[in-house]
Design a protein around this motif. Structure first.
Motif: not given
Length: 168
Positions: A77-104
Motif C-alpha cells: 500500500v503506497t503512493d509510490f512517491e519515492e524520495y532521493t537522499k537529498d529530499g527530492g522526489l524521484y522521477t525515474q521509473a524505479y519500479a519497472a525492473p522489480y515489476f519485470k522480475k516479478w512478471l518474468e
C-alpha cells in the motif's frame, strides 16, 4: 473520504485477521516487521494510526526489491512517491525492473487505485497485489473489498493470463 477509509479498512481487516502474513511498516528509510512484536489487533491499530501514515521516506524501491527477490505473494500500500537522499522526489521509473522480475517469474501484479487530495493536489493510493497465477492472495483482497463502495480503478499486469468477465 469515507469510501477510501472503507476500502482501506476492508483490506486491513481481512489481512490482519488472517494471521498468516508478515506485515511491515515502511517509514524513515526502514522496513520494520510488525508481525513479531504486535498481535493482530495491535497491527490493525498501527496500520490505521494517522500519525504513522504521515511519516516520510518510505523505502518503496527497497520494498519492491524485497518482494521481487523473495518471490512471495505480497500487498504493498503506497503512493509510490519515492524520495532521493537529498529530499527530492524521484522521477525515474524505479519500479519497472522489480515489476519485470516479478512478471518474468510467472506472477501477476494487480493494482487497486484510489484517489485522494493532499494540500489541494490530486493524488493516488495504490494497493498493489503481487501474486502467483493461482491468485490466492488476490482472492483474499477481493473478499476484503466485497460489499464496499467501488471507489477504485483496477488494473492487472500479467504475462500468462488475463482476467475476463462479462455482465448482461
Amino acid at each position: 473520504d469515507s469510501d477510501t477509509k472503507a476500502t482501506f479498512n476492508g483490506l486491513t481487516q481481512k489481512i490482519t485477521s488472517n494471521g498468516n502474513f508478515n506485515i511491515y511498516k515502511l517509514a524513515n528509510s526502514e522496513i520494520t516487521e510488525l508481525t513479531g512484536e504486535l498481535n493482530p489487533a495491535q497491527q490493525f491499530q498501527q496500520i490505521h494510526n494517522t500519525k504513522e501514515q504521515n511519516q516520510l521516506y518510505a523505502p518503496i524501491e527497497a520494498t519492491l526489491k524485497k518482494i521481487s527477490d523473495e518471490g512471495r505473494s505480497a500487498i504493498l500500500v503506497t503512493d509510490f512517491e519515492e524520495y532521493t537522499k537529498d529530499g527530492g522526489l524521484y522521477t525515474q521509473a524505479y519500479a519497472a525492473p522489480y515489476f519485470k522480475k516479478w512478471l518474468e517469474g510467472g506472477g501477476d501484479i494487480t493494482f487497486f487505485i484510489t484517489d485522494y487530495v493532499e494540500n489541494k493536489l490530486p493524488k493516488h493510493v495504490y494497493y498493489v497485489v503481487f501474486d502467483s497465477n493461482h491468485h490466492e492472495l488476490l482472492k483474499l483482497v477481493e473478499q476484503g473489498l466485497e460489499g464496499l463502495p467501488k471507489n477504485y480503478t483496477r488494473f492487472t499486469l500479467a504475462t500468462n493470463s488475463y482476467p475476463m468477465s462479462y455482465s448482461y
